[in-house]
Design a protein around this motif. Structure first.
Motif, PDB file in Angstrom:
ATOM      1  N   ASP A 110     -11.899   5.549   0.483  1.00  0.00           N
ATOM      2  CA  ASP A 110     -11.049   4.669   1.035  1.00  0.00           C
ATOM      3  C   ASP A 110     -11.306   4.521   2.601  1.00  0.00           C
ATOM      4  OD1 ASP A 110      -9.368   3.656  -1.258  1.00  0.00           O
ATOM      5  OD2 ASP A 110      -8.682   5.672  -1.055  1.00  0.00           O
ATOM      6  N   GLY A 111     -12.425   3.705   2.898  1.00  0.00           N
ATOM      7  CA  GLY A 111     -12.802   3.566   4.325  1.00  0.00           C
ATOM      8  C   GLY A 111     -14.279   3.430   4.732  1.00  0.00           C
ATOM      9  N   ARG A 112     -14.666   3.432   5.787  1.00  0.00           N
ATOM     10  CA  ARG A 112     -16.005   3.160   6.033  1.00  0.00           C
ATOM     11  C   ARG A 112     -16.735   4.345   6.234  1.00  0.00           C
ATOM     12  NH1 ARG A 112     -17.222  -1.513  10.359  1.00  0.00           N
ATOM     13  NH2 ARG A 112     -16.346  -2.676   8.533  1.00  0.00           N
ATOM     14  N   PRO A 113     -17.651   4.595   5.553  1.00  0.00           N
ATOM     15  CA  PRO A 113     -18.593   5.833   6.057  1.00  0.00           C
ATOM     16  C   PRO A 113     -19.629   5.923   7.176  1.00  0.00           C
ATOM     17  CG  PRO A 113     -19.590   4.861   4.272  1.00  0.00           C
ATOM     18  CD  PRO A 113     -18.299   4.029   4.342  1.00  0.00           C
ATOM     19  N   ILE A 114     -19.862   7.061   7.727  1.00  0.00           N
ATOM     20  CA  ILE A 114     -20.903   7.112   8.787  1.00  0.00           C
ATOM     21  C   ILE A 114     -22.171   6.782   8.316  1.00  0.00           C
ATOM     22  CG2 ILE A 114     -21.864   8.521  10.442  1.00  0.00           C
ATOM     23  CD1 ILE A 114     -19.237  10.035  10.586  1.00  0.00           C
ATOM     24  N   ASP A 115     -22.653   7.257   7.182  1.00  0.00           N
ATOM     25  CA  ASP A 115     -23.810   7.150   6.541  1.00  0.00           C
ATOM     26  C   ASP A 115     -23.607   6.759   4.791  1.00  0.00           C
ATOM     27  OD1 ASP A 115     -26.110   7.305   5.108  1.00  0.00           O
ATOM     28  OD2 ASP A 115     -26.890   9.168   6.042  1.00  0.00           O
ATOM     29  N   SER A 116     -23.458   7.745   4.206  1.00  0.00           N
ATOM     30  CA  SER A 116     -23.121   7.782   2.682  1.00  0.00           C
ATOM     31  C   SER A 116     -21.898   8.401   2.243  1.00  0.00           C
ATOM     32  CB  SER A 116     -24.156   8.539   1.885  1.00  0.00           C
ATOM     33  OG  SER A 116     -25.510   7.672   2.197  1.00  0.00           O
ATOM     34  N   MET A 117     -21.152   7.953   1.202  1.00  0.00           N
ATOM     35  CA  MET A 117     -19.946   8.571   0.802  1.00  0.00           C
ATOM     36  C   MET A 117     -20.041   8.794  -0.682  1.00  0.00           C
ATOM     37  SD  MET A 117     -16.972   5.838   1.611  1.00  0.00           S
ATOM     38  CE  MET A 117     -17.200   4.252   0.993  1.00  0.00           C
ATOM     39  N   VAL A 118     -19.407   9.821  -1.344  1.00  0.00           N
ATOM     40  CA  VAL A 118     -18.990  10.128  -2.514  1.00  0.00           C
ATOM     41  C   VAL A 118     -17.611  10.281  -2.868  1.00  0.00           C
ATOM     42  CG1 VAL A 118     -19.830  11.579  -4.696  1.00  0.00           C
ATOM     43  CG2 VAL A 118     -21.421  10.832  -2.900  1.00  0.00           C
ATOM     44  N   GLY A 119     -16.970   9.941  -3.569  1.00  0.00           N
ATOM     45  CA  GLY A 119     -15.866  10.403  -3.903  1.00  0.00           C
ATOM     46  C   GLY A 119     -14.827   9.304  -5.018  1.00  0.00           C
ATOM     47  N   ILE A 120     -13.545   9.339  -4.570  1.00  0.00           N
ATOM     48  CA  ILE A 120     -12.755   8.467  -5.466  1.00  0.00           C
ATOM     49  C   ILE A 120     -11.865   7.691  -4.457  1.00  0.00           C
ATOM     50  CG2 ILE A 120     -12.336   9.979  -7.352  1.00  0.00           C
ATOM     51  CD1 ILE A 120      -9.498  10.848  -6.422  1.00  0.00           C
ATOM     52  N   SER A 121     -11.156   6.812  -4.870  1.00  0.00           N
ATOM     53  CA  SER A 121     -10.174   5.936  -4.038  1.00  0.00           C
ATOM     54  C   SER A 121      -8.912   6.880  -4.134  1.00  0.00           C
ATOM     55  CB  SER A 121     -10.213   4.503  -4.596  1.00  0.00           C
ATOM     56  OG  SER A 121      -8.988   3.774  -4.154  1.00  0.00           O
ATOM     57  N   HIS A 122      -8.454   7.461  -3.450  1.00  0.00           N
ATOM     58  CA  HIS A 122      -6.998   8.171  -3.515  1.00  0.00           C
ATOM     59  C   HIS A 122      -5.955   7.097  -3.632  1.00  0.00           C
ATOM     60  CE1 HIS A 122      -8.352  12.138  -3.125  1.00  0.00           C
ATOM     61  NE2 HIS A 122      -9.487  11.741  -2.584  1.00  0.00           N
ATOM     62  N   ARG A 123      -6.102   6.059  -2.792  1.00  0.00           N
ATOM     63  CA  ARG A 123      -4.930   4.733  -2.908  1.00  0.00           C
ATOM     64  C   ARG A 123      -4.849   4.423  -4.726  1.00  0.00           C
ATOM     65  NH1 ARG A 123      -6.946   3.387   2.175  1.00  0.00           N
ATOM     66  NH2 ARG A 123      -5.101   3.714   3.704  1.00  0.00           N
ATOM     67  N   ARG A 124      -6.123   4.110  -5.219  1.00  0.00           N
ATOM     68  CA  ARG A 124      -6.271   3.705  -6.537  1.00  0.00           C
ATOM     69  C   ARG A 124      -5.535   4.932  -7.424  1.00  0.00           C
ATOM     70  NH1 ARG A 124     -11.707   2.808 -10.104  1.00  0.00           N
ATOM     71  NH2 ARG A 124     -10.533   2.567 -12.361  1.00  0.00           N
TER      72      ARG A 124
END
Length: 361
Positions: A167-181
């Motif tokens: 839930d946001g903009r990464p600096i480079d890459s990101m891996v995870g879930i949407s916590h709002r979802r």
């Protein structure tokens, strides 16, 4: 009378020197050139299997460990991956580390862990120290960082993977879930089960951005059904069964007509479940409960707590694979986003309470 000095025992052939071991020592022990020893230990060049075995056995018998810092001077990098997480007491992150290790074990890369205790200033210090060793990549929890940390990450010049959140903009890459979802889906499941008087128990939001986002998604979904959180109970510090019991007792004494408690993590949720069982509260008939994280350790409780699995091991594996691929040059371009789907586990604490009609969505 003069005393004769004791004679020194002759040095045994297999005796190791007390000075730091060098490539020459391994070369002499294995009977091959220092250049060949270097190639074997760096896994570079064309060396026969027999020679490779001979060198590795000699190095092992001597206890020789290559000087990675010296070897890294030319490339300005060492085979370390900085892994920066907020906690080791929270059972979530050891599982993430398991996934990271499973992937990096198949590569020359080694993870080195730093812990921030959810403190932005502490994160700055850990990140500064980690970057001073010139790691080959960084895996760091969360998307929210101080300005100083953000600047260091952007200027690092190495692969950066932010994990646990999308839930946001990464600096480079990101891996995870949407916590709002995740929060929205749990709210919808609770509403569909017929619960209407809902309380929330969890960590103080300024220190835990992911818990805050789940809470935002949770309250947003409840509002669409015309509901609001009836009461809240917060705490600071690590998750624990005792805190869950204490918080549950406090909120139920303050607002006894609550029919559901949503906890920001499974550990305090398990404490709440034990409190309810000890005090004869019918779960889920009188009071429903749900947590977050899907901690397997709690499977041995008298009732299985309703929860949501965020795929922690999978997150670790995916993040480590991005780093490994980038370092090896075999793929994984910058800017990769991998969003996993959180999975609700109903357990034994989220049963249907009322029988009024559920509107069709």
């Amino acid at each position: 009378m003069t005393q004769k000095a004791p004679e020194k025992a002759p040095k045994k052939a297999h005796e190791k020197p007390r000075r730091p071991l060098t490539l020459r020592d391994v070369s002499e022990a294995s009977g091959v050139s220092e250049m060949t020893v270097s190639r074997v230990l760096r896994n570079r060049g064309d060396v026969s299997d027999a020679t490779r075995v001979k060198v590795l056995e000699a190095a092992k018998s001597l206890g020789y460990v290559p000087n990675q810092i010296a070897g890294a001077l030319a490339s300005n990098r060492v085979n370390l991956v900085a892994v920066i997480i907020p906690s080791l007491s929270n059972m979530v992150f050891p599982e993430v580390l398991t996934g990271i290790s499973e992937v990096l074990d198949e590569t020359p890369l080694q993870p080195v862990v730093g812990v921030t205790n959810y403190d932005p200033e502490r994160e700055e210090k850990v990140l500064f120290e980690m970057l001073s060793w010139r790691p080959s990549g960084i895996i760091i929890a969360g998307l929210e960082h101080s300005e100083a940390s953000q600047t260091m990450l952007e200027a690092a010049g190495i692969p950066v993977v932010e994990i646990m959140d999308t839930d946001g903009r990464p600096i480079d890459s990101m891996v995870g879930i949407s916590h709002r979802r995740a929060g929205r889906e749990m709210a919808n499941a609770i509403w569909k089960a017929g619960y209407r008087n809902i309380g929330f128990l969890g960590t103080k939001m300024p220190l835990d951005h992911r818990a805050r986002k789940r809470f935002e998604g949770f309250t947003e979904a409840l509002a669409k059904h015309g509901l609001e959180i009836r009461d809240k109970e917060f705490y600071s510090g690590g998750s624990s069964l005792l805190k869950g019991r204490e918080m549950t007792e406090a909120i139920l004494k303050r607002t006894p007509d609550l029919d559901f408690l949503y906890y920001s993590n499974d550990m305090i949720g398990a404490g709440g479940l034990l409190y309810c069982l000890d005090n004869g509260i019918d779960v889920p008939g009188q009071l429903g409960l749900a947590g977050f994280n899907g901690v397997e350790l709690l499977d041995g409780l008298p009732r299985r707590l309703a929860t949501m699995d965020a795929g922690r091991v999978e997150i670790g594996r995916a993040a480590a694979q991005i780093i490994a691929d980038r370092v090896s040059g075999e793929g994984a371009e910058p800017g990769v986003t991998i969003e996993l789907t959180p999975r609700i586990q109903i357990g034994d604490t989220l049963g249907r309470r009322h029988v009024w009609p559920i509107p069709q969505e």
